[in-house]
Design an enzyme around this catalytic site. Structure first.
Site, PDB file in Angstrom:
ATOM      1  N   CYS A 104     -74.911  -7.987 -20.843  1.00 29.51           N
ATOM      2  CA  CYS A 104     -74.979  -6.540 -20.695  1.00 29.51           C
ATOM      3  C   CYS A 104     -75.808  -5.983 -21.834  1.00 29.51           C
ATOM      4  O   CYS A 104     -75.328  -5.923 -22.958  1.00 29.51           O
ATOM      5  CB  CYS A 104     -73.557  -5.972 -20.753  1.00 29.51           C
TER       6      CYS A 104
ATOM      7  N   CYS B  55     -71.537  -3.979 -13.273  1.00 35.58           N
ATOM      8  CA  CYS B  55     -72.034  -3.587 -14.583  1.00 35.58           C
ATOM      9  C   CYS B  55     -71.127  -2.578 -15.290  1.00 35.58           C
ATOM     10  O   CYS B  55     -71.416  -1.390 -15.356  1.00 35.58           O
ATOM     11  CB  CYS B  55     -73.443  -3.027 -14.518  1.00 35.58           C
TER      12      CYS B  55
END
Lengths: 115, 450
Positions: free
Chosen positions: B393, B212
């Site tokens: 995201c 991430c």
């Protein structure tokens, strides 16, 4: 979320709400059925009852927004674009319509035996 | 059924009133369609096989792979190997460190997601032997396989930062959201304290591949917002240190974040990688092209270098050359997730040596592709399944708003709701999806239903 599959949506909602999902679907199905049955039986719309139901609907719409704000740890004051205004209108509208229909139906069926 | 019921209903209502029976039929048809589950569609097409499939790692990728394989195979022996009894919902760590959720929000158990018929060995894999088609666990047990799915995740290499002590996370302005749910909560306490007092906030990302890559940016934005909400932004300086010349690997997203940082008064340094830290003196040392640079901090969010676990790094599975060889990521084809040298080995999730996205969204799209190729091999067929690098995201830019950024290997934006949810716009709806819909979607994925 590359493809939108209704079954995926169902799985996600089931994960989100648990048994509450089935209760909600039950309320929606039974409520709608009772509402339509009432309309067909009365063959008219009782305007006095409708106004009261709509007033209750306004409260329902606001409650829906408050609930949404609570579970999302945010609020409609965070709106940043058209999609957000659409979501706010949708949540308020669903709360309003749902409550109004339910209240109208409950009032209708409750007053019938007396009438 | 629908059509008949509807026709009858319209017909009836035109005449007099709706009769009760057709009404109930319509309701039943609706309810029936809702009860259909994805499993029922897959059950019909199960492949019979006695293959032994070992899945190393029972995190998001391993559990999802087990669910997909169990749903599509009949008779196969599927074995998951993982020592950790707890399951972590890692996309929620940022929310815990933001003070939005408790650490209990991200913790559950591995057991509750194990599909029926799948065996779990609660040990760590110590050795991969792809030539011998077996893995060896910590206790020395050899587990032979016909097919191997490697989903071990990655290793947070805190030891690579001299001076770093994970025990100290939460104290003295030291934060690190990745470490664990407890340390994410400890990071929130340290950050909240900083938001009360102000000072210098130092943010960074490691020079390695990382899970991430949006999280370091999110946390910078969240800290900025907490300072503003408490009226202390004027008392604070926020410095973001990028490891290379970009804030985000997708150029168009980099530009957007650059503009937002400028707007929020976040100072950006490029080509800085944390080299060492002195927790007592609150001093961070960065490696830069002009030599080491020191930064005094009042709060720092340390994100360590990330590498494949030692068992993978020391195995023949890793890339043999290039930038990924050293960190040990597994050498797979980026479109099929199949190992380039060992045909019966696949890698999914963080440990896969592919260009983009070590995220749960990547897992969601990688697993069905890898599973399809694996099952095609069992059937002696070729699979056409193709993973294009999709990942997503939800980049939080303040509390209550996020940008829903989705992209692929080619750095193209791939919005799920084009024209409705703009990817580079700070929106409440994107935040709502992150806080409300993401975890249920993730759990559905573990169960192979999304």
């Amino acid at each position: 979320m590359k493809e939108l599959d209704p079954l995926v949506f169902l799985a996600v909602f089931q994960e989100m709400l648990g048994p509450l999902l089935w209760l909600m679907i039950l309320v929606i199905v039974v409520g709608t059925a009772a509402f339509i049955a009432l309309l067909l039986k009365e063959r008219t719309i009782n305007s006095r009852r409708l106004v009261r139901a709509e007033l209750a609907g306004l409260v329902g719409g606001v409650l829906a927004l408050v609930l949404m704000a609570k579970v999302s740890s945010s609020g409609f004051t965070d709106a940043g674009g058209p999609a957000d205004w659409f979501l706010i209108a949708l949540v308020f509208g669903l709360g309003l319509a749902g409550t109004a229909i339910l209240v109208y139906t409950v009032m209708g069926w409750r007053s019938r035996p007396a009438a | 059924m629908y059509k008949d019921a509807l026709a009858k209903m319209l017909d009836d209502s035109a005449k007099t009133a709706l009769d009760r029976r057709s009404f109930l039929m319509l309701g039943a048809a609706g309810a029936g369609s809702l009860l259909l589950r994805p499993g029922s569609a897959q059950a019909a097409a199960k492949t019979k096989s006695a293959a032994r499939i070992v899945i190393a790692g029972a995190g998001a990728a391993g559990l999802a792979a087990a669910s997909y394989l169990a749903a599509r195979l009949d008779g196969a022996k599927i074995t998951l190997i993982d020592a950790r009894k707890e399951h972590f919902y890692q996309p929620g760590f940022t929310l815990v460190a933001a003070g939005i959720k408790q650490s209990s929000y991200v913790v559950s158990t591995t057991r509750e997601y194990i599909p029926g018929g799948v065996e779990l060995i609660e040990e760590r894999v110590a050795e991969f032997d792809p030539e011998g088609n077996k893995v060896v666990t910590e206790s020395g047990t050899a587990v032979p396989y016909d097919f191997l799915v490697v989903a071990t995740g990655l290793k947070l290499d805190y030891d690579a930062i001299p001076g770093m002590d994970t025990e100290q996370i939460g104290n003295n302005g030291l934060g690190s959201i990745y470490h664990s749910p407890a340390k994410a909560e400890a990071t929130w306490r340290a950050m909240s304290d900083f938001a009360d007092k102000g000072g210098v906030g130092v943010f960074l990302r490691p020079g390695t591949e990382m899970k991430c890559a949006g999280a370091p940016l999110k946390y910078t934005f969240i800290t900025d917002d907490h300072l503003r909400r408490r009226g202390n932004r004027g008392k604070a300086e926020i410095i973001y240190n990028a490891n290379n010349k970009a804030l985000f690997s997708v150029p168009i997203v980099h530009e957007k974040v650059r503009m937002l940082f400028e707007d929020r008064g976040v100072k950006v340094n490029y080509e800085r990688v944390l080299e060492s830290i002195d927790l007592g003196k609150k001093l961070a040392v960065f490696k830069t092209p002009i030599g080491p640079v020191e930064l005094q901090y009042d709060f720092i969010n340390v994100i360590p270098p990330m590498r494949a676990p030692d068992s993978v790094r020391n195995s023949p599975l890793r890339w043999q050359e290039g930038g990924w060889a050293n960190d040990g990521w597994i050498e797979v084809d980026k479109h099929s997730l199949r190992h380039k040298r060992f045909d019966n080995v696949f890698a999914v999730g963080d440990v896969a040596g592919v260009p983009k996205g070590k995220t749960a969204a990547s897992v969601k799209w990688q697993v069905p592709v890898a599973v399809d190729h694996l099952i095609a091999s069992i059937e002696g067929k070729e699979s056409k399944a193709h993973y294009g690098g999709y990942t997503s995201c939800p980049l939080i830019t303040r509390l209550g708003q996020a940008m829903l950024i989705e992209f692929d290997y080619k750095d193209n934006l791939t919005p799920s709701f084009p024209g409705v949810i703009a990817p580079l716009e700070e929106l409440w709806i994107s935040w709502v999806m992150k806080t409300m819909a993401l975890k249920p979607t993730y759990i559905s994925m573990l169960r192979g239903r999304a």
